[in-house]
Design a protein around this motif. Structure first.
Motif, PDB file in Angstrom:
ATOM      1  N   TYR A   7       0.837  -1.197   0.000  1.00 35.11           N
ATOM      2  CA  TYR A   7       0.000   0.000   0.000  1.00 35.11           C
ATOM      3  C   TYR A   7       0.873   1.249   0.000  1.00 35.11           C
ATOM      4  O   TYR A   7       1.778   1.393   0.827  1.00 35.11           O
ATOM      5  CB  TYR A   7      -0.925  -0.016   1.219  1.00 35.11           C
ATOM      6  N   ARG A   8       0.574   2.136  -0.933  1.00 34.11           N
ATOM      7  CA  ARG A   8       1.415   3.319  -1.118  1.00 34.11           C
ATOM      8  C   ARG A   8       1.423   4.240   0.097  1.00 34.11           C
ATOM      9  O   ARG A   8       2.385   4.980   0.303  1.00 34.11           O
ATOM     10  CB  ARG A   8       0.950   4.101  -2.361  1.00 34.11           C
ATOM     11  N   ASP A   9       0.379   4.191   0.914  1.00 32.58           N
ATOM     12  CA  ASP A   9       0.295   5.076   2.075  1.00 32.58           C
ATOM     13  C   ASP A   9       0.646   4.356   3.384  1.00 32.58           C
ATOM     14  O   ASP A   9       0.394   4.858   4.473  1.00 32.58           O
ATOM     15  CB  ASP A   9      -1.107   5.688   2.180  1.00 32.58           C
ATOM     16  N   SER A  10       1.257   3.171   3.282  1.00 26.71           N
ATOM     17  CA  SER A  10       1.632   2.421   4.480  1.00 26.71           C
ATOM     18  C   SER A  10       3.022   2.829   4.953  1.00 26.71           C
ATOM     19  O   SER A  10       3.939   3.002   4.140  1.00 26.71           O
ATOM     20  CB  SER A  10       1.623   0.915   4.187  1.00 26.71           C
ATOM     21  N   PRO A  11       3.227   2.946   6.271  1.00 31.69           N
ATOM     22  CA  PRO A  11       4.578   3.233   6.784  1.00 31.69           C
ATOM     23  C   PRO A  11       5.543   2.062   6.555  1.00 31.69           C
ATOM     24  O   PRO A  11       6.755   2.232   6.675  1.00 31.69           O
ATOM     25  CB  PRO A  11       4.335   3.467   8.281  1.00 31.69           C
ATOM     26  N   GLN A  12       5.005   0.885   6.238  1.00 30.57           N
ATOM     27  CA  GLN A  12       5.821  -0.297   5.963  1.00 30.57           C
ATOM     28  C   GLN A  12       6.010  -0.537   4.461  1.00 30.57           C
ATOM     29  O   GLN A  12       6.358  -1.655   4.050  1.00 30.57           O
ATOM     30  CB  GLN A  12       5.174  -1.532   6.606  1.00 30.57           C
ATOM     31  N   LEU A  13       5.820   0.511   3.653  1.00 31.79           N
ATOM     32  CA  LEU A  13       5.889   0.354   2.202  1.00 31.79           C
ATOM     33  C   LEU A  13       7.240  -0.201   1.757  1.00 31.79           C
ATOM     34  O   LEU A  13       7.301  -1.135   0.950  1.00 31.79           O
ATOM     35  CB  LEU A  13       5.629   1.705   1.517  1.00 31.79           C
ATOM     36  N   GLY A  14       8.335   0.351   2.277  1.00 32.06           N
ATOM     37  CA  GLY A  14       9.657  -0.097   1.869  1.00 32.06           C
ATOM     38  C   GLY A  14       9.891  -1.562   2.171  1.00 32.06           C
ATOM     39  O   GLY A  14      10.401  -2.316   1.328  1.00 32.06           O
ATOM     40  N   ASN A  15       9.519  -2.008   3.370  1.00 32.30           N
ATOM     41  CA  ASN A  15       9.717  -3.399   3.758  1.00 32.30           C
ATOM     42  C   ASN A  15       8.856  -4.337   2.918  1.00 32.30           C
ATOM     43  O   ASN A  15       9.282  -5.444   2.555  1.00 32.30           O
ATOM     44  CB  ASN A  15       9.399  -3.578   5.241  1.00 32.30           C
ATOM     45  N   CYS A  16       7.642  -3.880   2.588  1.00 29.32           N
ATOM     46  CA  CYS A  16       6.752  -4.699   1.770  1.00 29.32           C
ATOM     47  C   CYS A  16       7.321  -4.869   0.364  1.00 29.32           C
ATOM     48  O   CYS A  16       7.324  -5.976  -0.187  1.00 29.32           O
ATOM     49  CB  CYS A  16       5.365  -4.058   1.707  1.00 29.32           C
TER      50      CYS A  16
END
Length: 244
Positions: A20-29
């Motif tokens: 999800y583009r607005d998730s704080p975990q975007l990089g890890n995902c």
């Protein structure tokens, strides 16, 4: 930079994670998604029109180098590169909005092997050299950061992310080069190889900036095989969209 004409829309492959583009975990995902996708790229991803990465084949590549009194041109044909699908994704930093995305991917390749045929010409002051033959280049413990950025663009009422810039500066722990035809005389050819293999860090550092003209358009085209085929709302959806 202009990208190749996009193919019809396809679904996100099942082996790729939904990030999800607005998730704080975007990089890890994205890190996990790329790592899961790499083995699938070994033989190519048919649904995305993605070519095989092991080996990755290039029909022809041209490199031109000029500095002070030295100039050289190199034409490489039927090159094959092995080891790309064995990459280890170390870290990902990502920023994505409704309009653009910036991505930095730290990656390590245990070993990269390139082979093919070359034809080259070089000049130093009044000295001119022409050579052609077979080459094999083995690089171990290659680390770099893929830095890419792009904007969301509309096509036929749908939005797609198009990567426009790609940059990297690979660092190589060790390199071994073999080539035939550098010089007509076999003994002189062997002396040249020993010299190049001893001082390869100097040659590599000097030539690296000139190679960008080759790999940047190739990498932009490769990543856009995914970005320009999967709609942005499916590639990197918003969390609130999924909750509706």
């Amino acid at each position: 930079m202009a990208a190749a004409a996009p193919a019809p829309e396809v679904e996100l492959p099942a082996f790729m994670e939904i990030c999800y583009r607005d998730s704080p975990q975007l990089g890890n995902c994205i890190k996990n998604s790329i790592q899961r996708m790499l083995p699938e790229m070994h033989s190519g991803i048919e649904s995305l029109g993605f070519p095989s990465l092991d080996p990755y084949e290039s029909k022809t590549t041209y490199i031109d180098y000029k500095r002070n009194q030295m100039s050289a041109s190199l034409n490489v044909k039927n090159a094959k590169t092995y080891g790309m699908s064995k990459a280890q994704i170390l870290d990902v930093r990502a920023t994505a909005t409704d309009k653009f995305m910036n991505l930095a991917v730290d990656v390590r390749f245990p070993e990269i092997v390139m082979e093919g045929y070359f034809k080259g010409e070089g000049r130093f002051n009044s000295i001119k050299l022409a050579s052609k033959g077979y080459f094999n280049n083995t690089m171990t413990d290659v680390t770099t950061t893929w830095m890419m950025s792009g904007h969301v663009k509309e096509r036929d009422g749908e939005e797609y992310l198009e990567i426009e810039d790609f940059d990297m500066s690979p660092e190589v722990a060790n390199m071994k080069i073999y080539a035939t035809g550098l010089f007509p005389d076999p003994e002189l050819n062997q002396i040249a190889l020993e010299f190049v293999n001893q001082y390869w860090p100097m040659f590599y550092k000097e030539m690296l900036p000139s190679t960008r003209q080759v790999w940047e358009p190739v990498m932009v085209e490769l990543v856009n095989k995914i970005f320009l085929r999967v709609p942005y709302r499916r590639l990197l959806p918003k969390q609130q969209q999924q909750q509706q």
